[in-house]
Design an enzyme around this catalytic site. Sequence first.
Site, PDB file in Angstrom:
ATOM      1  N   ARG A 125      19.727  21.418  -0.166  1.00  7.86           N
ATOM      2  CA  ARG A 125      18.937  20.980   0.987  1.00  7.86           C
ATOM      3  C   ARG A 125      17.427  20.944   0.702  1.00  7.86           C
ATOM      4  O   ARG A 125      16.614  21.077   1.603  1.00  7.86           O
ATOM      5  CB  ARG A 125      19.233  21.841   2.220  1.00  7.86           C
ATOM      6  CG  ARG A 125      20.671  21.693   2.704  1.00  7.86           C
ATOM      7  CD  ARG A 125      20.863  22.323   4.075  1.00  7.86           C
ATOM      8  NE  ARG A 125      22.215  22.062   4.566  1.00  7.86           N
ATOM      9  CZ  ARG A 125      23.259  22.874   4.370  1.00  7.86           C
ATOM     10  NH1 ARG A 125      23.077  23.990   3.680  1.00  7.86           N
ATOM     11  NH2 ARG A 125      24.428  22.569   4.847  1.00  7.86           N
ATOM     12  N   LYS A 147       8.129   9.178  -1.693  1.00  7.29           N
ATOM     13  CA  LYS A 147       9.271   8.291  -1.480  1.00  7.29           C
ATOM     14  C   LYS A 147      10.231   8.430  -2.651  1.00  7.29           C
ATOM     15  O   LYS A 147       9.850   8.272  -3.806  1.00  7.29           O
ATOM     16  CB  LYS A 147       8.813   6.832  -1.375  1.00  7.29           C
ATOM     17  CG  LYS A 147       8.285   6.438  -0.012  1.00  7.29           C
ATOM     18  CD  LYS A 147       8.065   4.939   0.036  1.00  7.29           C
ATOM     19  CE  LYS A 147       7.622   4.487   1.413  1.00  7.29           C
ATOM     20  NZ  LYS A 147       7.447   3.027   1.470  1.00  7.29           N
ATOM     21  N   GLU A 189       0.230  -3.022  -9.781  1.00  3.69           N
ATOM     22  CA  GLU A 189       0.062  -2.039  -8.711  1.00  3.69           C
ATOM     23  C   GLU A 189      -1.384  -1.529  -8.644  1.00  3.69           C
ATOM     24  O   GLU A 189      -1.867  -1.175  -7.569  1.00  3.69           O
ATOM     25  CB  GLU A 189       1.028  -0.865  -8.917  1.00  3.69           C
ATOM     26  CG  GLU A 189       2.497  -1.233  -8.810  1.00  3.69           C
ATOM     27  CD  GLU A 189       2.993  -1.369  -7.377  1.00  3.69           C
ATOM     28  OE1 GLU A 189       2.187  -1.213  -6.445  1.00  3.69           O
ATOM     29  OE2 GLU A 189       4.197  -1.639  -7.202  1.00  3.69           O
ATOM     30  N   LYS A 230      -3.923   5.633  -2.684  1.00  2.00           N
ATOM     31  CA  LYS A 230      -2.593   5.933  -2.156  1.00  2.00           C
ATOM     32  C   LYS A 230      -2.586   7.272  -1.433  1.00  2.00           C
ATOM     33  O   LYS A 230      -1.957   7.404  -0.374  1.00  2.00           O
ATOM     34  CB  LYS A 230      -1.545   5.925  -3.265  1.00  2.00           C
ATOM     35  CG  LYS A 230      -0.143   6.143  -2.711  1.00  2.00           C
ATOM     36  CD  LYS A 230       0.944   5.630  -3.595  1.00  2.00           C
ATOM     37  CE  LYS A 230       2.295   5.688  -2.863  1.00  2.00           C
ATOM     38  NZ  LYS A 230       3.401   5.184  -3.686  1.00  2.00           N
ATOM     39  N   GLU A 240       5.393   6.354   7.072  1.00  2.00           N
ATOM     40  CA  GLU A 240       5.311   4.949   7.441  1.00  2.00           C
ATOM     41  C   GLU A 240       5.626   4.749   8.923  1.00  2.00           C
ATOM     42  O   GLU A 240       6.276   3.787   9.316  1.00  2.00           O
ATOM     43  CB  GLU A 240       6.286   4.122   6.591  1.00  2.00           C
ATOM     44  CG  GLU A 240       5.670   2.872   5.992  1.00  2.00           C
ATOM     45  CD  GLU A 240       6.564   2.195   4.983  1.00  2.00           C
ATOM     46  OE1 GLU A 240       7.557   1.562   5.376  1.00  2.00           O
ATOM     47  OE2 GLU A 240       6.263   2.309   3.785  1.00  2.00           O
ATOM     48  N   ARG A 245       0.814   3.065   6.141  1.00  2.00           N
ATOM     49  CA  ARG A 245       1.448   3.158   4.830  1.00  2.00           C
ATOM     50  C   ARG A 245       2.169   1.869   4.454  1.00  2.00           C
ATOM     51  O   ARG A 245       2.361   1.569   3.270  1.00  2.00           O
ATOM     52  CB  ARG A 245       2.415   4.345   4.778  1.00  2.00           C
ATOM     53  CG  ARG A 245       2.994   4.551   3.395  1.00  2.00           C
ATOM     54  CD  ARG A 245       3.607   5.906   3.173  1.00  2.00           C
ATOM     55  NE  ARG A 245       4.086   6.027   1.798  1.00  2.00           N
ATOM     56  CZ  ARG A 245       4.556   7.128   1.258  1.00  2.00           C
ATOM     57  NH1 ARG A 245       4.604   8.240   1.970  1.00  2.00           N
ATOM     58  NH2 ARG A 245       4.979   7.147   0.019  1.00  2.00           N
ATOM     59  N   ASN A 249       2.889  -1.866   0.716  1.00  2.00           N
ATOM     60  CA  ASN A 249       3.943  -2.790   0.329  1.00  2.00           C
ATOM     61  C   ASN A 249       3.444  -4.223   0.184  1.00  2.00           C
ATOM     62  O   ASN A 249       4.252  -5.161   0.179  1.00  2.00           O
ATOM     63  CB  ASN A 249       5.090  -2.748   1.349  1.00  2.00           C
ATOM     64  CG  ASN A 249       5.883  -1.456   1.257  1.00  2.00           C
ATOM     65  OD1 ASN A 249       6.299  -1.048   0.187  1.00  2.00           O
ATOM     66  ND2 ASN A 249       6.072  -0.803   2.394  1.00  2.00           N
ATOM     67  N   HIS A 252       5.484  -6.620  -1.838  1.00  2.00           N
ATOM     68  CA  HIS A 252       6.791  -6.029  -2.117  1.00  2.00           C
ATOM     69  C   HIS A 252       7.938  -6.700  -1.363  1.00  2.00           C
ATOM     70  O   HIS A 252       9.071  -6.698  -1.845  1.00  2.00           O
ATOM     71  CB  HIS A 252       6.772  -4.530  -1.812  1.00  2.00           C
ATOM     72  CG  HIS A 252       6.036  -3.722  -2.838  1.00  2.00           C
ATOM     73  ND1 HIS A 252       4.708  -3.941  -3.134  1.00  2.00           N
ATOM     74  CD2 HIS A 252       6.444  -2.705  -3.633  1.00  2.00           C
ATOM     75  CE1 HIS A 252       4.332  -3.085  -4.069  1.00  2.00           C
ATOM     76  NE2 HIS A 252       5.356  -2.321  -4.387  1.00  2.00           N
ATOM     77  N   HIS A 256      10.635  -7.617  -3.892  1.00  2.00           N
ATOM     78  CA  HIS A 256      11.959  -7.002  -3.873  1.00  2.00           C
ATOM     79  C   HIS A 256      13.050  -8.066  -3.723  1.00  2.00           C
ATOM     80  O   HIS A 256      14.137  -7.939  -4.309  1.00  2.00           O
ATOM     81  CB  HIS A 256      12.062  -5.996  -2.727  1.00  2.00           C
ATOM     82  CG  HIS A 256      11.370  -4.700  -3.006  1.00  2.00           C
ATOM     83  ND1 HIS A 256      11.155  -3.750  -2.021  1.00  2.00           N
ATOM     84  CD2 HIS A 256      10.839  -4.186  -4.135  1.00  2.00           C
ATOM     85  CE1 HIS A 256      10.526  -2.710  -2.551  1.00  2.00           C
ATOM     86  NE2 HIS A 256      10.329  -2.960  -3.831  1.00  2.00           N
ATOM     87  N   HIS A 271       9.811  -4.760 -12.053  1.00  2.00           N
ATOM     88  CA  HIS A 271       9.254  -4.546 -10.711  1.00  2.00           C
ATOM     89  C   HIS A 271       7.810  -5.023 -10.577  1.00  2.00           C
ATOM     90  O   HIS A 271       7.478  -5.738  -9.623  1.00  2.00           O
ATOM     91  CB  HIS A 271       9.360  -3.067 -10.342  1.00  2.00           C
ATOM     92  CG  HIS A 271       8.735  -2.730  -9.025  1.00  2.00           C
ATOM     93  ND1 HIS A 271       9.255  -3.160  -7.825  1.00  2.00           N
ATOM     94  CD2 HIS A 271       7.610  -2.020  -8.724  1.00  2.00           C
ATOM     95  CE1 HIS A 271       8.492  -2.729  -6.832  1.00  2.00           C
ATOM     96  NE2 HIS A 271       7.490  -2.035  -7.363  1.00  2.00           N
TER      97      HIS A 271
END
Length: 374
Positions: A125, A147, A189, A230, A240, A245, A249, A252, A256, A271
């Site tokens: 956990r 993330k 990036e 960032k 987000e 935030r 992206n 992206h 993606h 990527h």
Amino acid sequence: MSSNVETVRVELGDRSYDILIGEGLLDRAGAEIAARLPGIRAAVVTDETVAGLHLPKLQASLRAAGIDHATVVLPPGETTKSYSHLQTVAEAVIEARLERGDAVIALGGGVVGDLAGFAAGIVRRGMRFVQVPTTLLAQVDSSVGGKTGINSPQGKNLVGVFHQPALVLADTGVLDTLVDREFRAGYAEVAKYGLIDRPDFFEWLEANRTHVFAGGPARIRAIAESCRAKAAVVAADEREEAGARALLNLGHTFGHALEKAVRYDPARLVHGEGVSIGMALAHRFSVREGLCSGQDAGRAEAHLKAAGLPTRISEIPGPQPTVPDLMAAIGQDKKVSRGRLTFILTHGIGQSFVARDVERQAVERFLADELAEG
């Protein structure tokens, strides 16, 4: 702390952590980890490529600091971000009898960091987590902000958790082992942070890009500025929820979709290349919608091209994707809310914003024209 190492703090209350950026940090990794997480045992997660280059140095550093550790070596590549490899890592951590207060250490690029971080977030956990990113892309983006996750057959990064690291060690020296294509992909990036909301940083990159590629102080500064950008966004909008935030992206949503269209085949598209094309698409779509000047869009595209990055769908080798395929992937994007399309668009260099309720037909027409121009 050595004068050639910069420290960026991610402010998240009692979960705040440092990002250390500079040369030689792999040799000091054990000491830096032990200073912050005394008495831990660890599992190092890496891939076959990185293991051959950097694992012995990290292991020697951990041993010197008295950190007992197990090691999990995975296949390289985007397809490793899968349910089966998540199970491999989770079971290895449990088999090593690591406890909740122990740590998972990710040594590698974004794939390893995302997967190892996800495992750390769910085993017992939630265990402690340390990022040791070995690619430019991971150092300026995926290793910072918490993330973590894996890919689903239906799309990228659709299964995961937010799980912040306790420390990020970005050794800029290891980037010299990257092939040129991987370094260029990571640079997309870096440029992104200037295009989002730091026009002065983008202007500095225009003047210093060759120095960043060469290494030394300019590279450290570019990575540190990217991490500061960032870190500021993550501190303001960790999950987000407020929208800030989502700006990270930029490029992206398109990127993606392109990655999914080529089935995550790195021979065709990695990527950062997808992000580069995506940012160029976002700027051209913004021009088409009357939001941004063609001059600013051209400037953004010219900088990406100068860095050796693709900016057009037609530059992806192999069969071109179809509009329905791309729209299906865009419809699965995590920013979609109750079926409404959300994109990061721009009013110009450093003036990106979250555009909600973007008309689906407008995107379809734009993509059709882009594919026709190819």
